[in-house]
Enzyme design. Sequence first.
Site, mmCIF file in Angstrom:
data_model
loop_
_atom_site.group_PDB
_atom_site.id
_atom_site.type_symbol
_atom_site.label_atom_id
_atom_site.label_comp_id
_atom_site.label_asym_id
_atom_site.label_seq_id
_atom_site.Cartn_x
_atom_site.Cartn_y
_atom_site.Cartn_z
ATOM 1 N N HIS A 7 -18.011 -11.759 7.204
ATOM 2 C CA HIS A 7 -19.220 -11.958 7.749
ATOM 3 C C HIS A 7 -20.112 -12.930 6.836
ATOM 4 O O HIS A 7 -20.212 -12.477 5.538
ATOM 5 C CB HIS A 7 -19.977 -10.863 8.048
ATOM 6 C CG HIS A 7 -21.489 -10.825 8.577
ATOM 7 N ND1 HIS A 7 -22.572 -10.345 8.070
ATOM 8 C CD2 HIS A 7 -21.761 -11.578 9.731
ATOM 9 C CE1 HIS A 7 -23.445 -10.568 8.687
ATOM 10 N NE2 HIS A 7 -23.274 -11.284 9.611
ATOM 11 N N ARG A 8 -20.552 -14.089 7.205
ATOM 12 C CA ARG A 8 -21.123 -15.139 6.359
ATOM 13 C C ARG A 8 -20.124 -15.381 4.802
ATOM 14 O O ARG A 8 -20.867 -15.327 3.725
ATOM 15 C CB ARG A 8 -22.348 -14.548 5.916
ATOM 16 C CG ARG A 8 -23.331 -14.307 7.047
ATOM 17 C CD ARG A 8 -24.643 -13.797 6.652
ATOM 18 N NE ARG A 8 -25.501 -13.183 7.680
ATOM 19 C CZ ARG A 8 -26.722 -12.533 7.648
ATOM 20 N NH1 ARG A 8 -27.243 -12.458 6.406
ATOM 21 N NH2 ARG A 8 -26.977 -11.823 8.686
ATOM 22 N N GLU A 34 -16.746 -15.946 9.341
ATOM 23 C CA GLU A 34 -18.092 -16.424 10.274
ATOM 24 C C GLU A 34 -19.102 -17.091 9.312
ATOM 25 O O GLU A 34 -19.203 -16.559 8.101
ATOM 26 C CB GLU A 34 -18.490 -14.780 10.773
ATOM 27 C CG GLU A 34 -19.772 -14.894 11.572
ATOM 28 C CD GLU A 34 -21.064 -14.969 11.115
ATOM 29 O OE1 GLU A 34 -22.144 -15.144 12.144
ATOM 30 O OE2 GLU A 34 -21.120 -14.982 9.899
ATOM 31 N N ASP A 36 -22.764 -19.572 9.760
ATOM 32 C CA ASP A 36 -24.057 -19.895 10.706
ATOM 33 C C ASP A 36 -24.272 -21.261 10.422
ATOM 34 O O ASP A 36 -24.323 -22.001 9.304
ATOM 35 C CB ASP A 36 -25.266 -19.130 10.592
ATOM 36 C CG ASP A 36 -24.816 -17.724 10.310
ATOM 37 O OD1 ASP A 36 -24.746 -17.019 11.406
ATOM 38 O OD2 ASP A 36 -24.707 -16.843 9.257
ATOM 39 N N HIS A 49 -27.878 -19.200 7.294
ATOM 40 C CA HIS A 49 -28.334 -17.868 8.178
ATOM 41 C C HIS A 49 -29.675 -18.217 8.699
ATOM 42 O O HIS A 49 -30.197 -18.210 9.968
ATOM 43 C CB HIS A 49 -28.024 -16.682 7.718
ATOM 44 C CG HIS A 49 -28.099 -15.660 8.619
ATOM 45 N ND1 HIS A 49 -29.582 -14.804 8.829
ATOM 46 C CD2 HIS A 49 -27.470 -15.009 9.769
ATOM 47 C CE1 HIS A 49 -29.591 -14.229 9.747
ATOM 48 N NE2 HIS A 49 -28.187 -14.130 10.263
ATOM 49 N N GLU A 110 -21.005 -19.465 14.016
ATOM 50 C CA GLU A 110 -22.196 -19.034 14.855
ATOM 51 C C GLU A 110 -23.342 -20.275 15.129
ATOM 52 O O GLU A 110 -23.788 -20.671 13.939
ATOM 53 C CB GLU A 110 -22.888 -17.779 14.451
ATOM 54 C CG GLU A 110 -24.071 -17.427 15.288
ATOM 55 C CD GLU A 110 -24.818 -16.147 14.725
ATOM 56 O OE1 GLU A 110 -24.142 -15.472 13.758
ATOM 57 O OE2 GLU A 110 -25.794 -16.004 15.426
ATOM 58 N N LYS A 112 -26.750 -21.306 15.343
ATOM 59 C CA LYS A 112 -28.222 -20.330 15.049
ATOM 60 C C LYS A 112 -29.041 -21.252 15.717
ATOM 61 O O LYS A 112 -30.000 -21.949 15.120
ATOM 62 C CB LYS A 112 -28.267 -20.455 13.709
ATOM 63 C CG LYS A 112 -28.616 -19.239 12.833
ATOM 64 C CD LYS A 112 -28.572 -17.995 13.665
ATOM 65 C CE LYS A 112 -28.273 -16.748 12.727
ATOM 66 N NZ LYS A 112 -27.812 -15.467 13.416
ATOM 67 N N ASP A 230 -18.694 -7.334 5.967
ATOM 68 C CA ASP A 230 -19.393 -8.059 4.720
ATOM 69 C C ASP A 230 -18.312 -7.535 3.862
ATOM 70 O O ASP A 230 -18.491 -8.208 2.528
ATOM 71 C CB ASP A 230 -20.572 -7.374 4.456
ATOM 72 C CG ASP A 230 -21.765 -7.661 5.250
ATOM 73 O OD1 ASP A 230 -21.765 -8.643 6.044
ATOM 74 O OD2 ASP A 230 -22.729 -6.811 5.338
#
Length: 243
Positions: A7-8, A34, A36, A49, A110, A112, A230
């Site tokens: 995640h990120r 992943e 953004d 993000h 993603e 955003k 994370d």
Amino acid sequence: MMKITAHRGYSGQYPENTMLAFEKAAEAGADEIELDVQLSRDGKVVVFHDESLERLTGVGKMVMELTLDELAKLNAAKMVHGEKFGFNKIPSFEEYLAWVKKTNIVTNIELKNGRYYYEGLEEKTIELINKYGLADRVYFSSFNHVSLMKCKKLQPAIPCGALVFMPMGNAGYCVKSSGLDFYHPDMKSLNDETVASCKKHGVGINVWTIDDMPGLLKAKACGCRSVITDFPDVCKVWVGSGK
Ligand code: G3P
Ligand code: MG
């Protein structure tokens, strides 16, 4: 086997959405990353993000107010990590693609564009993906399902996952009949009805954000396609252990 999506990047320990976090996710054995994306003032796709730069860089402006060159001068690690990791720039999406192409990692992009709908974000993101020949190693996600349906029109072969904050009734049917591919609930929205509906309609579930053992156990029991976490290293070891 359930996939592990960082995640990120590896954001549990490293500055989120930076090349350092992406490299550390790869080292940790993540199957997927992943990130953004948004547009800068000069219309470049950038990886960040929040719509505002304040929380991470301390600059009281929006991403859309600065050019790519101006954004690249900001330290994305400053406010959360101080000096610990030195200077970490806000990456352009192109910079990320040039790096990820050399790995076999799949990317969950993603869009955003829920709070602010950037005109042209879908087209520009797809153009870059094709420039790097990565259409078969990416998928889109967004809380803006209109944007996802637009992506499907532009390039139907790229999978799309519908992000939700609340359970969507008969999620599998809604996702499938909208021409989308995956369902992305947060942990509290993952329930038996969701799982049954997605299974019935052949819709894979990518759940977020799983950072503890009960969450991992639940995701596995629900047959999730992937957990977005994370801490990719811990999750990868546990999934690989076959427990
Ligand atoms: O893709 C899951 C997750 O990234 C969605 O929420 O706010 O972390 O982008 P957020
Ligand atoms: Mg995200």
